[in-house]
Structure formats: structure tokens, C-alpha cells
Design an enzyme around this catalytic site. Structure first.
Site, PDB file in Angstrom:
ATOM      1  N   LYS A   1       0.706  -0.978   0.084  1.00 28.64           N
ATOM      2  CA  LYS A   1       0.033  -0.027   0.010  1.00 28.64           C
ATOM      3  C   LYS A   1       0.864   1.423   0.053  1.00 28.64           C
ATOM      4  O   LYS A   1       1.658   1.666   1.236  1.00 28.64           O
ATOM      5  CB  LYS A   1      -0.909   0.050   1.158  1.00 28.64           C
ATOM      6  CG  LYS A   1      -1.907   1.312   1.355  1.00 28.64           C
ATOM      7  CD  LYS A   1      -1.787   1.823   2.600  1.00 28.64           C
ATOM      8  CE  LYS A   1      -1.766   3.389   2.651  1.00 28.64           C
ATOM      9  NZ  LYS A   1      -1.773   4.210   1.501  1.00 28.64           N
TER      10      LYS A   1
ATOM     11  N   GLU B   1       9.990   2.249  10.684  1.00 30.32           N
ATOM     12  CA  GLU B   1      10.779   3.428  10.331  1.00 30.32           C
ATOM     13  C   GLU B   1       9.912   4.893  10.236  1.00 30.32           C
ATOM     14  O   GLU B   1       9.319   4.978   9.530  1.00 30.32           O
ATOM     15  CB  GLU B   1      11.423   3.403   9.023  1.00 30.32           C
ATOM     16  CG  GLU B   1      12.232   2.012   8.948  1.00 30.32           C
ATOM     17  CD  GLU B   1      13.762   1.910   9.522  1.00 30.32           C
ATOM     18  OE1 GLU B   1      14.003   3.202  10.027  1.00 30.32           O
ATOM     19  OE2 GLU B   1      14.232   0.947   9.582  1.00 30.32           O
TER      20      GLU B   1
ATOM     21  N   CYS C   1      13.723  11.881   5.945  1.00 32.92           N
ATOM     22  CA  CYS C   1      13.631  11.189   7.222  1.00 32.92           C
ATOM     23  C   CYS C   1      15.010  11.695   7.888  1.00 32.92           C
ATOM     24  O   CYS C   1      15.011  11.912   9.263  1.00 32.92           O
ATOM     25  CB  CYS C   1      13.293  10.002   7.339  1.00 32.92           C
ATOM     26  SG  CYS C   1      14.469   8.969   6.256  1.00 32.92           S
TER      27      CYS C   1
ATOM     28  N   GLU D   1       9.340  17.559  14.332  1.00 32.92           N
ATOM     29  CA  GLU D   1       9.885  17.157  13.227  1.00 32.92           C
ATOM     30  C   GLU D   1       8.866  17.991  12.196  1.00 32.92           C
ATOM     31  O   GLU D   1       7.706  18.126  12.333  1.00 32.92           O
ATOM     32  CB  GLU D   1       9.590  15.655  12.668  1.00 32.92           C
ATOM     33  CG  GLU D   1       9.851  15.499  11.248  1.00 32.92           C
ATOM     34  CD  GLU D   1       9.545  14.056  10.791  1.00 32.92           C
ATOM     35  OE1 GLU D   1       8.698  13.603  11.080  1.00 32.92           O
ATOM     36  OE2 GLU D   1      10.519  13.437  10.141  1.00 32.92           O
TER      37      GLU D   1
HETATM   38  P1  NAD Z   1       2.203   9.213   6.785  1.00 31.28           P
HETATM   39  O1  NAD Z   1       2.780   8.530   8.382  1.00 31.28           O
HETATM   40  O2  NAD Z   1       1.514  10.239   6.741  1.00 31.28           O
HETATM   41  O3  NAD Z   1       2.021   7.820   5.995  1.00 31.28           O
HETATM   42  C1  NAD Z   1       2.780   6.828   5.699  1.00 31.28           C
HETATM   43  C2  NAD Z   1       1.779   5.741   5.117  1.00 31.28           C
HETATM   44  O4  NAD Z   1       1.076   5.075   6.263  1.00 31.28           O
HETATM   45  C3  NAD Z   1       1.172   6.273   3.888  1.00 31.28           C
HETATM   46  O5  NAD Z   1       1.012   5.149   3.067  1.00 31.28           O
HETATM   47  C4  NAD Z   1      -0.175   6.403   4.786  1.00 31.28           C
HETATM   48  O6  NAD Z   1      -1.324   6.356   3.635  1.00 31.28           O
HETATM   49  C5  NAD Z   1      -0.167   5.393   5.492  1.00 31.28           C
HETATM   50  N1  NAD Z   1      -1.288   5.370   6.717  1.00 31.28           N
HETATM   51  C6  NAD Z   1      -1.775   6.657   7.156  1.00 31.28           C
HETATM   52  N2  NAD Z   1      -2.542   6.272   8.214  1.00 31.28           N
HETATM   53  C7  NAD Z   1      -2.799   4.862   8.064  1.00 31.28           C
HETATM   54  C8  NAD Z   1      -3.481   3.997   9.006  1.00 31.28           C
HETATM   55  N3  NAD Z   1      -4.342   4.651   9.779  1.00 31.28           N
HETATM   56  N4  NAD Z   1      -3.240   2.674   8.940  1.00 31.28           N
HETATM   57  C9  NAD Z   1      -2.431   2.348   8.226  1.00 31.28           C
HETATM   58  N5  NAD Z   1      -1.482   3.117   7.332  1.00 31.28           N
HETATM   59  C10 NAD Z   1      -1.828   4.631   7.227  1.00 31.28           C
HETATM   60  O7  NAD Z   1       3.748   9.755   6.643  1.00 31.28           O
HETATM   61  P2  NAD Z   1       4.379  10.419   4.926  1.00 31.28           P
HETATM   62  O8  NAD Z   1       3.614  11.931   5.237  1.00 31.28           O
HETATM   63  O9  NAD Z   1       3.862   9.616   3.892  1.00 31.28           O
HETATM   64  O10 NAD Z   1       5.722  10.417   5.274  1.00 31.28           O
HETATM   65  C11 NAD Z   1       6.609  11.403   5.851  1.00 31.28           C
HETATM   66  C12 NAD Z   1       6.914  10.856   7.313  1.00 31.28           C
HETATM   67  O11 NAD Z   1       7.713   9.659   6.960  1.00 31.28           O
HETATM   68  C13 NAD Z   1       7.715  11.708   8.152  1.00 31.28           C
HETATM   69  O12 NAD Z   1       7.690  11.613   9.254  1.00 31.28           O
HETATM   70  C14 NAD Z   1       9.076  11.040   7.728  1.00 31.28           C
HETATM   71  O13 NAD Z   1      10.243  11.352   8.865  1.00 31.28           O
HETATM   72  C15 NAD Z   1       8.867   9.506   7.677  1.00 31.28           C
HETATM   73  N6  NAD Z   1       9.979   8.973   7.203  1.00 31.28           N
HETATM   74  C16 NAD Z   1      10.482   8.052   8.062  1.00 31.28           C
HETATM   75  C17 NAD Z   1      11.744   7.136   7.141  1.00 31.28           C
HETATM   76  C18 NAD Z   1      12.653   6.445   7.900  1.00 31.28           C
HETATM   77  O14 NAD Z   1      13.399   5.582   7.333  1.00 31.28           O
HETATM   78  N7  NAD Z   1      12.962   6.478   9.360  1.00 31.28           N
HETATM   79  C19 NAD Z   1      12.012   7.245   5.693  1.00 31.28           C
HETATM   80  C20 NAD Z   1      10.954   8.192   4.878  1.00 31.28           C
HETATM   81  C21 NAD Z   1      10.108   8.745   5.579  1.00 31.28           C
END
Ligand code: NAD
Length: 494
Positions: free
Chosen positions: A174, A249, A283, A384
Site C-alpha cells: 500500500k 521506520e 527522514c 519534526e
Molecule cells: P504518513 O505517516 O502520513 O503516511 C505513511 C503511510 O502510512 C502512507 O502510505 C499512509 O497512507 C499510511 N497510513 C496513514 N494512516 C494509516 C493508518 N491509519 N493505517 C495504516 N496506514 C496508514 O507519512 P508520510 O507523510 O507519507 O511520510 C512522511 C513521514 O515519513 C515523516 O515523518 C518522515 O520522517 C517519515 N519517514 C521516515 C523514514 C525512515 O526511514 N525513518 C523514511 C522516510 C520517511
């Protein structure tokens, strides 16, 4: 009319059962790029069923054969690198060179993971009994649920899917709703490379309608998630209650430490790249600088000058250094943090406003922003923001810098600029983050080293590196007794 794309379930491309769709768009121009299925729980159910159905045969396909498909996928990615990079820039905004880097990570991971097909080493060890053989082997777990963010729309899915698949799992993927096109490309490449039907299933849609049911499905024993800390922890709570394995992550608040003996020109260049590359939406982006008081003023001046000089624009333009933010919501979020910075008494030395002149008005652009005089516990120094906002904090010495770095809720990446080898080694030992850089910014991980963070960034798993199979495999210990008699371990000791 924008092209309509489909889910990939059981080897077939099909719309959501409801027929509903959502659009993705170019954050630099607002142009609509395509329509994707707004799937629901019924589509997730179909995908999990397909993945569960494909698992018995895939599990028994020899690992070197599974790996051959990944090698082919890597070749296809390499041949299409430029097209994939352009598609990525159009979909999420990062400049073309960085988009090429994102695709390159996927290529690297394809070959790295495929190499595991002929390794996947187990362990043999002597038995404590005579005429008895003992060994441990890795085994796949089953259907893996993969949930990914938009900021590395090609690389991150490959870090998860390719190790999971080479190990013999099947998957339901997803992707983030902001970047469905790159997920579509990845699934298409794996299909073209010869992945059997049902081994990889792709379901587009939002977190509530697709992510939630995937996390809740009892046929999916592993969830691998990258995204925000808020969503990650809520997934961990729900999946943990169901006894699932969850690899997380999550967010970061990464610091660069600049000591008084640092090469300031190098530090400036590296900080600007780490803070404003991908418009601060990595990230591992640097969002805090902890600088020794003796070089504070000079570094702030360099950073302010450098930030102001960065050229904003459409990432497809080779002259662009900083692309747009992912969407309007993110522009508003960054703006709200600038206000918080002012309210906290920080001094704005660069940026601080959206960029709206000329063609920029159509996109989600924000000026690279630098705050100085930031207290270490200020919200802009601890939360963040995920945008082009850098907070500079003055420190007295190395010990204070390490203390501030380690007090963060997050623990993904940190870096130190110093010419003192003793201090560099102390930093390598004492900085509590999953990644530590010396005389380099906080970004730039290579896929053959473990990747992940401590504290609020993760839950102890590491992706990539030599640990790439760990989230997706169980260890099975096997004993073979060829003595022909009952031998009781721990009891029949001679
Ligand atoms: P997000 O948490 O909003 O979404 C991530 C994924 O989770 C998306 O596919 C989203 O649709 C899904 N999602 C949202 N609600 C959900 C639920 N209730 N159940 C299951 N899935 C759900 O994050 P984003 O805005 O896409 O990405 C940015 C974030 O990702 C930042 O906090 C960044 O630091 C983090 N990030 C971390 C790493 C790492 O390796 N540590 C790498 C890249 C990004």
C-alpha cells in the site's frame, strides 16, 4: 483526460471494486497526472487472498530462482532510470538528480537483495550429543503488508518488498496516496521481470480504507511501515495486539554538530545539502545545527547566505536546486512552524515565507528558512517539521552538543564536523542515533549498511545492509539425530 491506473491483484490489473478513484498531481505545477483506484477493505481482502494463495508455491521456489527475477527487475530499472526519475520529479517534486538517486537506491537494492538468493546463510553448530546434527535456517513468514511514505517513493518500497520477496514471502503493498505512480512503475517492473501472479499485490488508497484493513487482517503476520511517528505508533498498537511482527521506520530530527575546529566551508555546504535537499522532506534531513559558540556567528552568516542563494523551481529544470513541498497542507504546516519559531523568540536569518513569484505561484514552494538563537528545547528544535526549516542552536562544548543531540525524541541520524580524530571517535561512540556521519551531513545512507533509528524513530529493526532479511524471516532451529537411540539433551550427559 488523465490516464486511469489500476490495482495489481493476483496478477491482474483492475479498478477498485467500488469504481472510485483519486487523482495525483504535480506539486510544482498543479497538473493532474493520473487517476488511481480509491480502494477499500474489499480490495485489500482480494489482495491478501491472492498473496496467501501464491505463498505455498513461492515459498518452495528455490531462492536462487526467486533472485533471478529480482536481478531482471534491477536490469529493467537501470534501463529506465531516466524515465523513472522524471516521473518521480513530476509526481513528488524532488529535483531530477535526487530523483535519479532515489531510483538508483532501488537498483542497488534489487541487486543487493537478489544476491541474498545465493547466500541467505544459516548457521551450523556442534550438538552437545554424539551422532547429532544441529543447524538454524531462515524461513519466510507468509504475507507481508508493506506501507510506505511519499518522500522516497521508489527506494523505500524496494527496501521492503525485495528482501521480503527474495526470502520467500508474498506481499500486499500500500503506497502513499501522494505517489501512486512510482508504485505502479515498481509493480509493473516486477511483473515484467517474471514475478508469478499473486506474489506481489498493489492496492492504492488511503490509510483508513486500505492501510487499516491491511494491518487488521489476521492473514498478514508482518507489517513493514515507514512514515510518521504518529501513524507508526498507532499501527504498532493495533498490530501488536494481534501478535504481529511490526517493523517501523518513523520520524527524525537530525542534528549536525559543528565544532570550533571544523572546516566551516565544508560544513556549510553539507548542512545546506542535508537541510534543503528534497526540500527538507527526508527522514534524515538536517533540521538542527548544534554549533560551538566560537564559530556560531560565522556559520550562521554562511548558512543564511547559502540558503538565500538556493534556486527554487520545477525539479525538471536542471538549474533548480530546491523543488516544491509535497502539497499545500505541507506549505501550511511549514508556515505554522515559522510562526512558532517567531513566538519562541528565535531569530529568522533567511526565508520564512512561501515563494510565489512568477511560475512558482502554481506550486507548493517555500523559501529555505534558517532560524538562529534557537533554544535547544524550543518546538522548532525538537519537533519534526519535514520541510526546509533549519534551527541553529549555540553550544558551549562537545559534551553539551552530544547531550542535546541525544535528548531528542528521535534517533535516526546525526553528524559531526571536526578535525580532531579523538573527538570524532568519541562522537561515533556517544551519539545515540542509528546513523552517524563524520565530516558529512546527515543524509546519504548506502543500501548495503543497516538503516534505521533509535528511540521514537524505530522499534529496533534495521532495513537494508546485512540485516535486510531480518524483518521478513524467522529462524528455525533443526536437530537431526542419527544415533538410532533416544538421546535426551541436558540429561544424558556423559
Ligand atoms: P504518513 O505517516 O502520513 O503516511 C505513511 C503511510 O502510512 C502512507 O502510505 C499512509 O497512507 C499510511 N497510513 C496513514 N494512516 C494509516 C493508518 N491509519 N493505517 C495504516 N496506514 C496508514 O507519512 P508520510 O507523510 O507519507 O511520510 C512522511 C513521514 O515519513 C515523516 O515523518 C518522515 O520522517 C517519515 N519517514 C521516515 C523514514 C525512515 O526511514 N525513518 C523514511 C522516510 C520517511
Amino acid at each position: 483526460m488523465a490516464h486511469t491506473f489500476h490495482n495489481f491483484i493476483g496478477g491482474r490489473w483492475a479498478p477498485a471494486r467500488s469504481g472510485r478513484t483519486f487523482a495525483n498531481s504535480n506539486p510544482a505545477t498543479g497538473e493532474v497526472l493520473g487517476e488511481f483506484p480509491a480502494s477499500g477493505p474489499e480490495d485489500v481482502n482480494d489482495a491478501v487472498e491472492a498473496a496467501a494463495g501464491a505463498y505455498p508455491a513461492w515459498r518452495l521456489t528455490p531462492a536462487p530462482r526467486r533472485a533471478e527475477i529480482l536481478f531482471r527487475a534491477g536490469e529493467i530499472m537501470r534501463a529506465r532510470k531516466q524515465d523513472l526519475a522524471r516521473a518521480m520529479t513530476r509526481e513528488m517534486g524532488k529535483v531530477l538528480a535526487e530523483a535519479g538517486g532515489d531510483v538508483q537506491e532501488g537498483i542497488d537494492m534489487a541487486f543487493h537483495a537478489a544476491g541474498e538468493g545465493r547466500r541467505m546463510h544459516g548457521v551450523t553448530t556442534p550438538s552437545e550429543m554424539p551422532d547429532k546434527w544441529a543447524m538454524s535456517v531462515r524461513v519466510p513468514i507468509g504475507v507481508v503488508g508493506v506501507i510506505t511514505p511519499w518522500n522516497f517513493p521508489f527506494a523505500i518500497p524496494t527496501w521492503k518488498l525485495l528482501p521480503a520477496l527474495v526470502a520467500g514471502n508474498t506481499a500486499v503493498f500500500k503506497p502513499a496516496s501522494e505517489t501512486p505512480k512510482l508504485a505502479w512503475h515498481l509493480a509493473s517492473i516486477l511483473e515484467e521481470a517474471g514475478l508469478p501472479a499473486g506474489v506481489l499485490n498493489l492496492v492504492f488508497g488511503n490509510g483508513a480504507q486500505v492501510g487499516d484493513p491491511l494491518v487488521a487482517d489476521p492473514r498478514v503476520p508482518v507489517i513493514s511501515f515507514t512514515g510518521s511517528t504518529e501513524v507508526g505508533l498507532s499501527i504498532a498498537t493495533r498490530a501488536g495486539a494481534l501478535g504481529k511482527r511490526v517493523a517501523l521506520e518513523m520520524g527524525g530530527k537530525n542534528a549536525v554538530i559543528v565544532m570550533d575546529d571544523a572546516d566551516l566551508a565544508l560544513a556549510t555546504e553539507a548542512i545546506l545539502w542535508s537541510a534543503f535537499g528534497t526540500t527538507g522532506q527526508r527522514c534524515t534531513a538536517c533540521s538542527r545545527v548544534l554549533v560551538h559558540e566560537r564559530v556560531h556567528d560565522e556559520l550562521v552568516q554562511h548558512l543564511a547566505d547559502g540558503a538565500r542563494a538556493l534556486r527554487l523551481g520545477d525539479g525538471l529544470d536542471p538549474a533548480t536546486q530546491v523543488g516544491p513541498l509535497i502539497n499545500r497542507g505541507q506549505v501550511e504546516r511549514v508556515q505554522s512552524y515559522v510562526k512558532i519559531g517567531f513566538d519562541e523568540g528565535a531569530k529568522l536569518v533567511a526565508g520564512g515565507v512561501p515563494a510565489t513569484e512568477g511560475a512558482l505561484a502554481k506550486g507548493c514552494f517555500f523559501r529555505p528558512t534558517v532560524f538562529a538563537g534557537v533554544r535547544p528545547d524550543a518546538r522548532i528544535a525538537v519537533e519534526e517539521i519535514f520541510g526546509p526549516v533549519l534551527s541553529v542552536v549555540k553550544v558551549k562544548d562537545f559534551a553539551e552538543a552530544v547531550r542535546i543531540n541525544n535528548a531528542s525524541r528521535f534517533g535516526l541520524s546525526s553528524s559531526i564536523f571536526t578535525r580532531d580524530v579523538n573527538r570524532a571517535f568519541a562522537a561515533m561512540r556517544d551519539l545515540d542515533t542509528g546513523l552517524v556521519y563524520v565530516n558529512h551531513g546527515t543524509t546519504g545512507a548506502e543500501i548495503h549498511l543497516p538503516f534505521g533509528g533509535m528511540r521514537g524513530t524505530g522499534n529496533g529493526h534495521r532495513e537494508a545492509g546485512h540485516t535486510l532479511l531480518d524483518p521478513f524471516t524467522e529462524w528455525k532451529s533443526i536437530y537431526v539425530d542419527f544415533s538410532g537411540r533416544l538421546q535426551r539433551a541436558q540429561i544424558d550427559i556423559v
